[in-house]
Design a protein around this motif. Structure first.
Motif, short mmCIF file in Angstrom:
data_model
loop_
_atom_site.label_atom_id
_atom_site.label_comp_id
_atom_site.label_asym_id
_atom_site.label_seq_id
_atom_site.Cartn_x
_atom_site.Cartn_y
_atom_site.Cartn_z
N TYR A 58 -70.76 -0.32 1.10
CA TYR A 58 -71.79 -0.25 0.05
C TYR A 58 -73.04 -0.93 0.57
O TYR A 58 -72.99 -2.08 1.01
N THR B 189 -83.85 -2.59 -1.68
CA THR B 189 -84.57 -2.50 -0.40
C THR B 189 -85.81 -1.63 -0.45
O THR B 189 -86.57 -1.59 0.51
N LYS B 190 -86.06 -0.94 -1.56
CA LYS B 190 -87.22 -0.08 -1.66
C LYS B 190 -88.49 -0.93 -1.72
O LYS B 190 -88.60 -1.81 -2.55
N ARG C 277 -78.70 -3.49 -1.98
CA ARG C 277 -79.59 -2.85 -2.97
C ARG C 277 -80.89 -3.64 -3.05
O ARG C 277 -80.97 -4.79 -2.65
#
Length: 172
Positions: A165, A170-171, A168
């Motif tokens: 997985y 990271t944008k 999260r």
């Protein structure tokens, strides 16, 4: 102002002495799964005491999952030794002497003392999962002593890392 850390980026350097002797160095860790870095406020904090005692009790289970643990603070050697001994943290390395600059590099909130028992300055809680390649996977930073991730839940989620997985948030 502290930088905002991003999951997937390299963790800041971290090398500190540990109560009882030796040094804990993030770059030297070779965990099977990840290193879990737990920042606690210091010896003065009763919430930290309970949290670290719970973590100490789960240390073997985290190790079975391939997790290397460390708890650290800005405390002096004497205060770290007192916490390790008086709080019975026999399965948990207790690192000490984190500088304010290091706390800021890790994005931590830093507080000034409001009570005599507190250190003059100290870092507020933080918890980080660092992958073996040195990249940040999980980042949890709080500005209050009572906002901390549930350790049982974290233990149960080590399988997500094993399953690939991705981190999260990271944008850009």
């Amino acid at each position: 102002m502290s930088p905002k850390l991003t999951p997937g980026q390299m963790a800041p350097d971290l090398s500190l002495p540990i109560a009882g002797g030796g040094t804990w160095d993030l770059a030297a860790q070779k965990p099977d799964l990840l290193s879990m870095v737990v920042v606690y406020r210091g010896y003065h904090c009763p919430v930290c005491k309970g949290y670290l005692q719970k973590l100490n009790g789960l240390a073997a289970e985290f190790a079975e999952q391939g997790v290397s643990l460390v708890a650290l603070s800005m405390d002096s050697a004497e205060r770290a030794e007192a916490a390790k001994s008086e709080w019975a943290l026999d399965h948990l390395p207790i690192a000490y002497g984190m500088s304010e600059a290091t706390a800021q590099a890790w994005g931590l909130w830093v507080s000034a003392s409001i009570k005599e028992a507190e250190a003059a300055i100290f870092a507020e809680p933080g918890l980080f999962w660092v992958l073996p390649d040195g990249k940040l996977y999980l980042i949890d930073i709080a500005n209050m002593p009572f906002a901390r991730p549930d350790l049982d839940l974290l233990l149960s989620k080590t399988g997500a890392v094993k399953a690939g997985y991705p981190p999260r948030g990271t944008k850009a």
